[in-house]
Scaffold this motif. Structure first.
Motif, short mmCIF file in Angstrom:
data_model
loop_
_atom_site.label_atom_id
_atom_site.label_comp_id
_atom_site.label_asym_id
_atom_site.label_seq_id
_atom_site.Cartn_x
_atom_site.Cartn_y
_atom_site.Cartn_z
N ALA A 101 0.05 7.02 -0.96
CA ALA A 101 -0.37 7.23 -2.34
C ALA A 101 0.87 7.41 -3.19
O ALA A 101 1.85 8.03 -2.76
CB ALA A 101 -1.26 8.47 -2.44
N TRP A 102 0.83 6.89 -4.41
CA TRP A 102 1.96 7.02 -5.33
C TRP A 102 1.45 7.42 -6.70
O TRP A 102 0.60 6.73 -7.27
CB TRP A 102 2.72 5.69 -5.40
CG TRP A 102 3.82 5.66 -6.40
CD1 TRP A 102 4.82 6.58 -6.56
CD2 TRP A 102 4.04 4.66 -7.39
NE1 TRP A 102 5.66 6.20 -7.58
CE2 TRP A 102 5.20 5.02 -8.11
CE3 TRP A 102 3.38 3.48 -7.73
CZ2 TRP A 102 5.70 4.26 -9.15
CZ3 TRP A 102 3.89 2.72 -8.76
CH2 TRP A 102 5.04 3.11 -9.46
N ARG A 149 -10.15 7.93 -2.69
CA ARG A 149 -10.33 9.37 -2.93
C ARG A 149 -9.25 10.19 -2.24
O ARG A 149 -8.74 11.17 -2.79
CB ARG A 149 -11.72 9.81 -2.49
CG ARG A 149 -12.83 9.25 -3.35
CD ARG A 149 -14.22 9.77 -2.89
NE ARG A 149 -15.29 8.91 -3.30
CZ ARG A 149 -15.75 8.73 -4.53
NH1 ARG A 149 -15.17 9.37 -5.52
NH2 ARG A 149 -16.75 7.92 -4.78
N LYS A 150 -8.87 9.79 -1.02
CA LYS A 150 -7.79 10.49 -0.31
C LYS A 150 -6.47 10.35 -1.07
O LYS A 150 -5.70 11.30 -1.17
CB LYS A 150 -7.63 9.93 1.10
CG LYS A 150 -8.71 10.33 2.06
CD LYS A 150 -8.45 9.71 3.43
CE LYS A 150 -9.58 9.96 4.39
NZ LYS A 150 -9.35 9.30 5.68
N ALA A 151 -6.20 9.17 -1.58
CA ALA A 151 -4.96 8.95 -2.33
C ALA A 151 -4.94 9.79 -3.61
O ALA A 151 -3.93 10.41 -3.94
CB ALA A 151 -4.81 7.46 -2.67
N ILE A 152 -6.05 9.82 -4.31
CA ILE A 152 -6.14 10.62 -5.54
C ILE A 152 -5.93 12.09 -5.22
O ILE A 152 -5.19 12.80 -5.91
CB ILE A 152 -7.48 10.36 -6.25
CG1 ILE A 152 -7.53 8.91 -6.75
CG2 ILE A 152 -7.70 11.36 -7.39
CD1 ILE A 152 -8.93 8.42 -7.11
N ALA A 153 -6.57 12.59 -4.17
CA ALA A 153 -6.41 13.99 -3.78
C ALA A 153 -4.97 14.30 -3.40
O ALA A 153 -4.44 15.36 -3.76
CB ALA A 153 -7.36 14.32 -2.62
N ALA A 154 -4.31 13.39 -2.68
CA ALA A 154 -2.93 13.61 -2.26
C ALA A 154 -2.00 13.70 -3.47
O ALA A 154 -1.11 14.56 -3.52
CB ALA A 154 -2.47 12.49 -1.32
N VAL A 155 -2.19 12.84 -4.44
CA VAL A 155 -1.36 12.83 -5.64
C VAL A 155 -1.60 14.09 -6.47
O VAL A 155 -0.67 14.68 -7.01
CB VAL A 155 -1.62 11.54 -6.46
CG1 VAL A 155 -1.07 11.64 -7.86
CG2 VAL A 155 -1.04 10.34 -5.73
#
Length: 158
Positions: A101-102, A149-155
């Motif tokens: 995620a970026w 959703r995982k990427a958004i949560a990580a960011v």
């Protein structure tokens, strides 16, 4: 899948999900050259070169496919991975994908760095929320919205 299922070994691949401040993810729209009538949305990324780390491959693919430049260290730890078999241009691929995620400022994709095969099978980029993509139903796989959703949560946690 088990390791023995891949007759020529697993292709290492890195994928990256740019996330903007509104919690949307930049995806690409394209098709398998053997099935152009079945387009879909998918994440940025591709195969890693033998001498690349997966983070380096993700950063390279981001630059080549949408013109965005990121330091591989800024991608952080992967937010997911997937091993799967799929067909592309008439060939069966066995791929181990790692997702990064970026946190990205909203930008317009620039396709100038794509190779010829990509230029012939990708026609647009768009920022999507997971709910919008789920409602549209045109994601490459059923697990794409969960990965978004995982990427958004990580960011958000960074």
């Amino acid at each position: 899948m088990i390791e023995d299922e891949a007759p020529h070994g697993w292709r290492r691949a890195a994928r990256v999900l740019p996330v903007d401040s509104e919690g949307r993810v930049l995806l690409l729209h394209g098709w398998d050259p053997h099935r152009p009538e079945q387009p879909f949305w998918f994440t940025i990324g591709g195969g890693a070169e033998p001498d690349e780390s997966l983070a380096q491959a993700a950063a390279r693919e981001l630059r080549e496919e949408v013109g965005a430049v990121v330091d591989p260290a800024d991608l952080g730890e992967p937010v997911g991975e997937l091993r799967h078999q799929f067909s592309w241009a008439g060939k069966t691929l066995w791929q181990h994908e790692v997702y990064f995620a970026w946190a990205a400022a909203h930008f317009t994709a620039d396709f100038d760095g794509m190779d010829r095969a990509e230029q012939n099978s990708i026609d647009q980029a768009r920022w999507w929320s997971p709910d919008e993509l789920a409602a549209d139903g045109s994601g490459t796989s059923p697990n794409l919205t969960a990965t978004m959703r995982k990427a958004i949560a990580a960011v958000t946690r960074r």
